[in-house]
Design a protein around this motif. Structure first.
Motif: not given
Length: 809
Positions: A394-400, A761-767
């Motif tokens: 949700e935090e990353k979606n908020a960032e996007i 984005i990279v952090d999410f992609a790695k996970k």
């Protein structure tokens, strides 16, 4: 519960059956034993009868008076036993049995009289014989003595039980009596008289014997014995039947007990398996009593909560409460489970260290056979990691979303935000603001200083908006040096506002590298509402364009403001596309995507171009083509030429951009699947889905992707970070890798916000184990940054510009 009652009832009935028949067998057996005792007594009666018969027939010389008295005593005792025995009395209730018994008793009473008669007669005989013997021994010798001696011998022999005839004795007695009538001897007269006594008693005994024979008492005794035996046989048959039923009942009982034992063993096995399942379960399991005191907690709960078993046993689950739920929440929970219903929901609890734990829980009551609640069992799933991951998403979606609606350089709202605002707000005027000759400014001051100028201009525009306009105004940066000001409630006329804004900017000094400079702007203003064939953004842009053409500082849009020119330009572009398709001038270019760790080409992205007097890039014709029928023809041309290239280069991988409208077009999808069916290496194709497009039907897209992936193709999300989707949609679309929006990449060396977006984005992609591709890599500095971020794939002008396949393969 019902089965349990039936089982207990069946067991009770079998036990009652066994007890009943066992008791019946006991009674019948006791009856048989009692009757057998009576048979013994009847046989004793028969023996007494035989003894009496023997006694009566015994010679007088051998008569035993004591034996006769004992027989009479035994006889009396035996009949007394008969009268007092309850079993015999019960048996004698039968009238036929009683008549036989009564006759038998009467006969023995007669026999008793016979014994008395026999005893008295024997006494007389013995006395008379002794007298005769004395007389005969003392009698003097005479001519009658021999006859007397002969008679005496017969008498003695008869008394000894010989075969001497009583008639013979009688004849001798009569003869002697006649011969000795005249004899005066007292001895002879005494002798003759005693012989008469003997003959009389012998006659009595003989008659007694005959009378005794006539009694036939043995027949009655045998009849009694027969009655008892018949009764015993009936009882034995009954006993055998009862024994059969008893054996069958015991057999049923044994079978039932074996069944119960096996069931209990199975239950114990099931219980052990259940205990092991609970103990080894990945779920958290807690069992409490009816008063909510904890009686059991499995290892998984203890491991997750950091509690020790002894710390929570006997306590209520309140020990784990975080305090984040309301009292009403717990009251509703307790009311549900107390009423016998299952409760399902989520807890926010805490562990032994005070850390919050999120748990999905199901709590059910456990009932006994009386439907009374005895325990509660809670099965909980720890979703803390999912919740934290969801929060991160949700935090990353908020960032996007922020990135999608926010200009990365100035922090103002961007074009996407403006378009959304115009869609929602029917009324409101839009002002299009553009710096004059900004290309020369960039050339003179350089890219870095140009960005600073844009930032300072944004602040100046914000100051103007805040100080001069009402609260219903918003400022947007569209691109490069273009800004828009939207006013819903105007406190001054548009021309006055534009004049005031132009003056405000022109007289504001911008200090760059300690050098003052001034900017000049041109402003275009839309109408207050959208027109039929255009919208306020286009109107403001056209007004700005016309102001530039007429060399004025600002202009308000009018219907005659050369809209026809804009449509004419679009028609010209469409005609050019039509001719290019007809003349096969729609061509494909390739740009390599590099695998950075190995510094080798991983794949080639297919890019569409139109060959004209100069090569036309997609931004010059593709958007216009979407307003006509030619866009899908261009797309099918690209698909066919890509597969033709794949047939010639089976060892190379290629990627093609695919938009949402491509998925919705039946002819385009049919063309794709036809080529996939003919292709020998479809696994070398990747479809790059444009994330910047507003995908409306994810279900349809997902279904199409599944069909495409059956051929072995891969799916990529292109322009990620600039569009409408989010991290959650990635899992829905089952993509294989992510390509980050080039507008984010190209500014990495000077924009910290872009750096933050890239890192997230990279952090999410790695996970999530998604490979990442960076496009628009235009310098070595950008390349170094993306390497540090952990991105392994890249493309851009730093590596190679797009070229014809013949030039690059």
């Amino acid at each position: 519960m019902k089965n349990r009652y039936l089982r207990n009832f069946f067991l009770l009935m079998i036990i009652l059956l066994v007890v009943t028949f066992g008791f019946s067998i006991y009674k019948v057996n006791k009856d048989i034993v009692d009757k057998s005792k009576w048979i013994d007594k009847i046989y004793n009666l028969k023996l007494i009868n035989n003894d009496i018969n023997t006694l009566i027939t015994r010679p007088t010389g051998f008569y035993n008076y004591d034996a006769s008295r004992e027989l009479i005593h035994n006889l009396h005792q035996l009949f007394e036993d008969f009268e007092q025995d309850e079993v015999i009395r019960e048996f004698l209730y039968d009238s036929e049995h009683y008549l036989v018994y009564k006759r038998t008793k009467e006969m023995f009473e007669i026999k008793e009289r016979y014994i008395h008669i026999f005893t008295s007669s024997n006494s007389v005989l013995n006395y008379a014989m002794r007298v005769l013997t004395t007389i005969i021994t003392q009698m003097p010798q005479n001519h009658y003595k021999q006859d007397l001696i002969k008679l005496h011998s017969h008498l003695v022999l008869m008394g000894m039980g010989s075969d001497s005839s009583l008639d013979e004795i009688k004849s001798l007695h009569v003869k002697l009596q006649n011969d000795l009538k005249k004899e005066s001897s007292s001895h002879i007269k005494l002798y003759i008289s005693h012989v008469g006594i003997l003959i009389e008693n012998f006659s009595k005994l003989i008659n007694l014997y005959e009378e005794n024979k006539k009694l036939q008492i043995e027949k009655n005794i045998n009849q009694l014995i027969l009655y008892v035996k018949e009764y015993a046989n009936v009882q034995i048959k009954r006993l055998n039947s009862l024994m059969g039923v008893l054996v069958f009942s015991i057999f049923l009982l044994i079978l039932f007990l074996i069944w119960l034992l096996n069931k209990k063993i199975r239950q114990e096995i099931d219980l052990e398996m259940f205990k092991k399942a609970i103990k080894d379960s990945d779920n958290h399991i807690v069992i409490t009593d009816a008063k909510h005191h904890i009686e059991f907690a499995n290892d998984k709960l203890l491991e997750s909560s950091n509690f020790k078993l002894e710390e929570i046993l006997g306590k209520t689950p309140a020990i784990m409460q975080s305090g984040l739920h309301t009292q009403e929440f717990y009251e509703e929970l307790h009311q549900t489970i107390s009423s016998g219903k299952r409760w399902v929901g989520e807890f926010i609890n805490k562990d032994a260290h005070g850390n919050l734990r999120y748990e999905k829980a199901s709590i059910s009551p456990v009932f006994d056979e009386h439907k009374k609640i005895t325990h509660y069992i809670a099965i909980k799933l720890d979703v803390t990691a999912d919740k934290l991951h969801q929060k991160e998403i949700e935090e990353k979606n908020a960032e996007i979303q922020k990135r999608y609606y926010t200009d990365y350089l100035t922090g103002l709202r961007n074009r996407n935000c403006l378009m959304g605002k115009l869609d929602k707000e029917i009324e409101g005027r839009l002002y299009y603001i553009n710096i004059n000759d900004f290309t020369q400014v960039k050339t003179f001051y350089g890219m870095k200083n140009s960005d600073e100028i844009i930032k300072k201009l944004a602040k100046v525009l914000e100051e103007f908006s805040n100080n001069q306009l009402t609260c219903g105004s918003y400022l947007f940066r569209i691109k490069f040096d273009e800004f828009c000001l939207w006013c819903k409630e105007e406190n001054m006329l548009p021309k006055r506002l534009m004049k005031k804004l132009h003056t405000y900017i022109k007289h504001n000094e911008f200090i760059i590298d300690n050098t003052p400079m001034n900017l000049d702007i041109t402003i275009g203003c839309s109408k207050n509402i959208d027109a039929k064939n255009t919208n306020r953004y286009i109107e403001a842009e056209i007004a700005h364009h016309n102001a530039r053409l007429e060399n004025v500082n600002y202009m308000i849009y009018q219907e005659q403001n050369r809209v026809e020119e804009l449509y004419g330009k679009n028609l010209q572009t469409i005609k050019l596309i039509q001719e290019a398709l007809a003349e096969d001038r729609v061509v494909i270019y390739l740009q390599p995507i590099y695998h950075l760790p190995s510094n080798t080409v991983y794949m080639y992205e297919v890019l569409v171009r139109i060959q004209d007097e100069q090569i036309m890039s997609p931004d010059m014709f593709l958007e216009t083509s979407k307003m006509s029928k030619y866009y899908h023809k261009i797309m099918r041309t690209v698909i066919k030429k890509t597969f033709a290239l794949m047939r010639k280069n089976r060892d190379k991988r290629f990627s093609v951009n695919f938009s949402y409208i491509d998925f919705t077009n039946e002819a385009t999808m049919s063309c794709l699947f036809e080529e996939l069916l003919k292709c020998k290496a479809p696994q070398n194709l990747t479809l790059e889905i444009l994330e910047s497009e507003n995908i409306q039907d994810y279900g349809m897209i997902k279904e199409k992707i599944l069909q495409i992936k059956k051929f072995g193709c891969q799916i990529s999300i292109d322009d990620f970070g600039a569009g409408h989707s989010n991290y959650y949609r990635l899992s829905q679309l089952d993509v294989d890798y992510i390509k980050i929006d080039g507008n984010i990449i190209k500014n990495l060396d000077k924009d910290t916000f872009s750096m933050q977006v890239i890192q997230s984005i990279v952090d999410f992609a790695k996970k999530s184990e998604y490979p990442v591709v960076a496009e628009y890599v235009h310098s070595e500095k950008i390349l170094d940054i993306i390497r540090e971020c952990g991105i392994e794939y890249a493309q851009g002008y730093y590596f190679a510009q797009p070229k014809l396949p013949s030039e690059i393969l």
